[in-house]
Design a protein around this motif. Structure first.
Motif, PDB file in Angstrom:
ATOM      1  N   TYR A 142       8.822  -7.505  -9.770  1.00 45.94           N
ATOM      2  CA  TYR A 142       9.034  -8.583  -8.807  1.00 45.94           C
ATOM      3  C   TYR A 142      10.168  -8.223  -7.839  1.00 45.94           C
ATOM      4  N   LEU A 143      11.232  -7.653  -8.359  1.00 45.68           N
ATOM      5  CA  LEU A 143      12.354  -7.275  -7.500  1.00 45.68           C
ATOM      6  C   LEU A 143      12.071  -5.974  -6.736  1.00 45.68           C
ATOM      7  N   LEU A 144      11.191  -5.159  -7.251  1.00 45.46           N
ATOM      8  CA  LEU A 144      10.824  -3.937  -6.541  1.00 45.46           C
ATOM      9  C   LEU A 144       9.968  -4.263  -5.318  1.00 45.46           C
ATOM     10  N   ASP A 145       8.938  -5.086  -5.513  1.00 49.26           N
ATOM     11  CA  ASP A 145       7.979  -5.364  -4.448  1.00 49.26           C
ATOM     12  C   ASP A 145       8.235  -6.663  -3.701  1.00 49.26           C
ATOM     13  N   GLY A 146       9.074  -7.545  -4.258  1.00 50.99           N
ATOM     14  CA  GLY A 146       9.257  -8.860  -3.664  1.00 50.99           C
ATOM     15  C   GLY A 146       8.234  -9.859  -4.155  1.00 50.99           C
ATOM     16  N   ARG A 201       3.247  -7.831  -8.264  1.00 51.03           N
ATOM     17  CA  ARG A 201       1.979  -7.188  -7.924  1.00 51.03           C
ATOM     18  C   ARG A 201       1.419  -6.436  -9.127  1.00 51.03           C
ATOM     19  N   ASP A 202       1.063  -7.169 -10.128  1.00 46.11           N
ATOM     20  CA  ASP A 202       0.447  -6.573 -11.304  1.00 46.11           C
ATOM     21  C   ASP A 202      -0.669  -7.502 -11.765  1.00 46.11           C
ATOM     22  N   ASP A 203      -1.810  -6.920 -12.107  1.00 47.59           N
ATOM     23  CA  ASP A 203      -2.958  -7.771 -12.434  1.00 47.59           C
ATOM     24  C   ASP A 203      -3.018  -8.179 -13.895  1.00 47.59           C
ATOM     25  N   LYS A 204      -2.002  -7.803 -14.702  1.00 48.50           N
ATOM     26  CA  LYS A 204      -1.994  -8.196 -16.110  1.00 48.50           C
ATOM     27  C   LYS A 204      -0.701  -8.877 -16.543  1.00 48.50           C
ATOM     28  N   LEU A 205       0.429  -8.473 -15.978  1.00 47.94           N
ATOM     29  CA  LEU A 205       1.715  -8.988 -16.432  1.00 47.94           C
ATOM     30  C   LEU A 205       2.014 -10.378 -15.883  1.00 47.94           C
ATOM     31  N   THR A 206       2.747 -11.154 -16.685  1.00 45.68           N
ATOM     32  CA  THR A 206       3.377 -12.391 -16.234  1.00 45.68           C
ATOM     33  C   THR A 206       4.853 -12.297 -16.597  1.00 45.68           C
ATOM     34  N   PHE A 207       5.638 -13.302 -16.237  1.00 44.02           N
ATOM     35  CA  PHE A 207       7.053 -13.280 -16.595  1.00 44.02           C
ATOM     36  C   PHE A 207       7.272 -13.564 -18.079  1.00 44.02           C
ATOM     37  N   PRO A 232       4.568   2.806 -14.251  1.00 40.37           N
ATOM     38  CA  PRO A 232       3.499   3.553 -13.562  1.00 40.37           C
ATOM     39  C   PRO A 232       2.828   2.703 -12.496  1.00 40.37           C
ATOM     40  N   ARG A 233       2.562   3.286 -11.345  1.00 44.39           N
ATOM     41  CA  ARG A 233       1.890   2.581 -10.249  1.00 44.39           C
ATOM     42  C   ARG A 233       0.492   3.150 -10.028  1.00 44.39           C
ATOM     43  N   VAL A 234      -0.407   2.281  -9.599  1.00 42.03           N
ATOM     44  CA  VAL A 234      -1.781   2.694  -9.345  1.00 42.03           C
ATOM     45  C   VAL A 234      -1.859   3.401  -8.001  1.00 42.03           C
ATOM     46  N   THR A 235      -2.489   4.555  -7.983  1.00 40.53           N
ATOM     47  CA  THR A 235      -2.697   5.289  -6.736  1.00 40.53           C
ATOM     48  C   THR A 235      -4.188   5.534  -6.552  1.00 40.53           C
ATOM     49  N   GLY A 236      -4.558   5.976  -5.374  1.00 46.25           N
ATOM     50  CA  GLY A 236      -5.969   6.230  -5.094  1.00 46.25           C
ATOM     51  C   GLY A 236      -6.095   7.107  -3.868  1.00 46.25           C
ATOM     52  N   PRO A 237      -7.296   7.191  -3.282  1.00 44.09           N
ATOM     53  CA  PRO A 237      -7.497   7.993  -2.073  1.00 44.09           C
ATOM     54  C   PRO A 237      -6.557   7.558  -0.963  1.00 44.09           C
ATOM     55  N   HIS A 238      -6.127   8.524  -0.149  1.00 46.26           N
ATOM     56  CA  HIS A 238      -5.173   8.205   0.903  1.00 46.26           C
ATOM     57  C   HIS A 238      -5.811   7.269   1.920  1.00 46.26           C
ATOM     58  N   PRO A 239      -5.178   6.122   2.208  1.00 46.02           N
ATOM     59  CA  PRO A 239      -5.791   5.129   3.097  1.00 46.02           C
ATOM     60  C   PRO A 239      -5.896   5.563   4.548  1.00 46.02           C
ATOM     61  N   GLN A 284      -9.023  -0.424   3.189  1.00 45.13           N
ATOM     62  CA  GLN A 284      -9.350  -1.732   2.625  1.00 45.13           C
ATOM     63  C   GLN A 284      -9.138  -1.742   1.110  1.00 45.13           C
ATOM     64  N   LEU A 285      -9.615  -0.702   0.447  1.00 46.43           N
ATOM     65  CA  LEU A 285      -9.458  -0.628  -1.008  1.00 46.43           C
ATOM     66  C   LEU A 285      -7.989  -0.491  -1.399  1.00 46.43           C
ATOM     67  N   ALA A 286      -7.201   0.208  -0.562  1.00 42.06           N
ATOM     68  CA  ALA A 286      -5.770   0.334  -0.841  1.00 42.06           C
ATOM     69  C   ALA A 286      -5.077  -1.022  -0.762  1.00 42.06           C
ATOM     70  N   PHE A 287      -5.492  -1.855   0.203  1.00 36.12           N
ATOM     71  CA  PHE A 287      -4.943  -3.215   0.283  1.00 36.12           C
ATOM     72  C   PHE A 287      -5.217  -3.981  -1.010  1.00 36.12           C
ATOM     73  N   LEU A 288      -6.430  -3.860  -1.519  1.00 38.97           N
ATOM     74  CA  LEU A 288      -6.776  -4.557  -2.749  1.00 38.97           C
ATOM     75  C   LEU A 288      -5.976  -4.025  -3.928  1.00 38.97           C
ATOM     76  N   ARG A 289      -5.819  -2.712  -4.014  1.00 42.69           N
ATOM     77  CA  ARG A 289      -5.053  -2.115  -5.113  1.00 42.69           C
ATOM     78  C   ARG A 289      -3.584  -2.499  -5.055  1.00 42.69           C
ATOM     79  N   ALA A 290      -3.058  -2.673  -3.851  1.00 45.79           N
ATOM     80  CA  ALA A 290      -1.625  -2.943  -3.703  1.00 45.79           C
ATOM     81  C   ALA A 290      -1.207  -4.234  -4.378  1.00 45.79           C
TER      82      ALA A 290
END
Length: 578
Positions: free
Chosen positions: A135-139, A142-148, A409-416, A424-430
């Motif tokens: 939360y403090l890194l990204d503001g 941005r995680d699809d599994k974690l909560t506080f 660890p952060r999710v990466t993928g093809p260069h946008p 578009q897919l990078a926006f979704l992953r972010a």
């Protein structure tokens, strides 16, 4: 929605002590009821008697674990299946409806509201350090599994899960990257298809009872949704109420603001009652003093708090929002030329760059400059490195939280930069889009407001991901196909506009934030230590720097302000949501 399943431990298995009839708890709004009824061989008269919950349950009886693949809409549900000795859960494709859960050896709890789970006595109220760090890194979280909450998790979008006597398993039932490519004969064919998709996506989200409310900022996305909503509502004799993030103009010069002028043009054409909100320091100070981000509301957009208050006061319970367009169907297509060039459309790409260069003097020089910038520079290593730099908001974080943030660890993928689709897919992953959906779901629930997003309809999303790159930018015009569609029903000053006056509005908002932080600091001069996540000395220094206006560069000031606000919200965080 709260589903609380007890799991009884025997000598070697865990069983679910329920009847033999499957039961369901859900928060759902289905858009393909007629199609489901046909596949389930249900008569029309029977369908009208069934709720969306009951329809999902009938679908599960027929298709079992493949049920979510047949559903269209916004949903989260949990089904107790005693026959197969399991609980089956699923969340909609884009994650509009959250699904939180807590599991231990004896209990499984599911809900679309994290506060409901947190209030259960058996749920530990331990803070998740990784969530705070991210939360403090990204503001934002941005995680699809974690909560506080360390022991409370989220089911990711487009995911399903089974909790059984011997194992818990989750999987993805839909992937946006699998969206098929679309090839149609003409631009008009693309436009006709998109127009019908947009009309249907709006129509199925209009509440059949109560007020029809929309965001209306004057931008392309919200204006299109507002116009279509007004057109569809008029068929039933209903009118539309619009809400803007702008304050009411006070003088003639303010009425010339592009956002205000375009919003008024749409409202006047479609008889929309347009209401204005105002973001100020007093409103932000109130939130800094009372908002608890552990509730799922990570304060994604300050403007929206005022809109929700207006909507509730006007009796609105559903708001249609254009959020999600920029990332998908109204993507600016900045990667379009390289995308087309790498696809083998060499001459067509160069011809379009030549046409785009015609808008300026010295056309040949502009053509060379544009071709260099679009086709060559993306391959430069130093350019790629700059693109990967990440603004963070760890300026007041403790050293241990900083270490945790960078170790995650952060999710990466093809260069946008190499294709529109990858962008578009990078926006979704972010994760920014998902964070806003979850945050607005939490704050909207407390206010009694539900958000619906026509531009995030699965059909629209797949269409956007399947389009050729040139549909997003042509002859230098961004959002090319979308503009071609909406010019039929939007005023010219809306569909022809390239820029809104967002910098002026953002600068005003930043000043309101600076004033609110000064007020907060005056009330909390010492920023008392003892919090394991925030370094009070760093926060004090940051607040003093902001008060002295040392950050003369607007971007640096915005980072400082966001860092201070997020740090204060972490200080305020409480795991007691009772």
């Amino acid at each position: 929605m709260l589903t609380h399943f007890g799991r009884q431990q025997t000598t070697d298995t865990i069983t679910f002590p329920f009847s033999r009839t499957p039961t369901i708890e859900a928060k759902a709004r289905l858009d393909n009821r007629a199609d489901l009824a046909e596949m389930l061989c249900l008569r029309s008269a029977v369908l009208h008697t069934l709720s969306d919950h009951e329809l999902i349950l009938l679908a599960y009886v027929k298709w079992g674990l493949k049920t979510p693949e047949y559903l269209l809409g916004d949903f989260a549900f949990a089904i107790d299946d005693p026959v197969n000795n399991r609980v089956f859960c699923a969340r909609d494709h884009m994650g509009v409806v959250p699904l939180y859960y807590f599991l231990d050896d004896t209990t499984a709890i599911f809900s679309d509201d994290i506060s409901t789970i947190a209030r259960c006595r058996i749920v530990p109220r331990t803070v998740c350090r990784e969530a705070v760090a991210l939360y403090l890194l990204d503001g934002e979280l941005r995680d699809d599994k974690l909560t506080f909450f360390e022991k409370v998790k989220k089911l990711p979008p487009a995911s399903a899960m089974t909790v059984g006597s011997n194992e818990t398993r989750d999987w993805t039932y839909w992937r946006p990257e699998d969206s098929p490519r679309i090839f149609l004969p003409t631009l008009q064919n693309y436009a006709d298809n998109l127009h019908e998709l947009l009309r249907e996506a709006v129509s199925c989200r209009i509440p059949r009872q109560g007020n029809v409310s929309v965001h209306l900022s004057g931008g392309l996305d919200s204006s299109a949704i507002a116009a279509l909503a007004a057109t569809e509502s008029a068929k039933d004799g209903a009118t539309v109420t619009g809400y803007s993030w702008l304050a009411q103009p006070l003088n003639t010069s303010e009425t010339l603001d592009p956002e205000w002028a375009t919003g008024i043009a749409v409202a006047n054409r479609y008889n929309i009652d347009l209401n204005y909100s105002e973001f100020n320091s007093e409103a932000l100070l109130s939130l800094l003093q009372g908002l608890n981000i552990a509730s799922g509301d990570s304060a994604d957009c300050w403007y929206e708090f005022g809109v929700r208050e207006l909507a509730v006061a006007r009796g609105s319970s559903v708001i249609l929002s254009g959020w999600g367009g920029d990332e998908l169907i109204t993507h600016y297509g900045n990667q379009r030329y390289l995308d087309s060039f790498l696809a083998g459309k060499f001459l067509a790409t160069l011809r379009d760059i030549w046409r785009a260069a015609d808008k300026h003097n010295h056309r040949l020089l502009n053509f060379i400059s544009l071709a260099w910038r679009e086709l060559i520079m993306p391959f430069f290593p130093w350019k790629s490195k700059l693109d990967q730099e990440h603004t963070n908001y760890l300026g007041a974080a403790s050293n241990s939280i900083i270490e945790t943030a960078y170790a995650f660890p952060r999710v990466t993928g093809p260069h946008p930069r190499f294709s529109v689709r990858n962008s578009q897919l990078a926006f979704l992953r972010a994760g920014h889009l998902l964070c806003r959906l979850e945050s607005w779901a939490a704050s909207g629930r407390r206010a009694g407001v539900e958000y619906r997003y026509p531009l995030l309809d699965k059909r629209v999303v797949e269409f956007a991901l399947g389009l050729p790159a040139e549909m997003f930018r042509s002859q230098g015009h961004p959002r090319y196909l979308f503009r071609h569609v909406v010019r039929k029903f939007l005023p010219q000053e809306v569909w022809a506009s390239i820029h809104k006056n967002e910098p002026a509005r953002i600068a005003k908002a930043i000043q309101a934030c600076v004033d609110a932080l000064s007020l907060w600091h005056a009330e909390n001069p010492g920023c008392d230590g003892g919090n394991p996540f925030i370094d009070s000395a760093k926060l004090n220094a940051l607040l003093e720097k902001i008060a002295r206006r040392e950050s003369v560069v607007p971007e640096e000031l915005a980072v400082d302000v966001t860092t201070a606000i997020r740090s204060i919200l972490v200080l305020n965080m409480s795991m007691d949501l009772s």
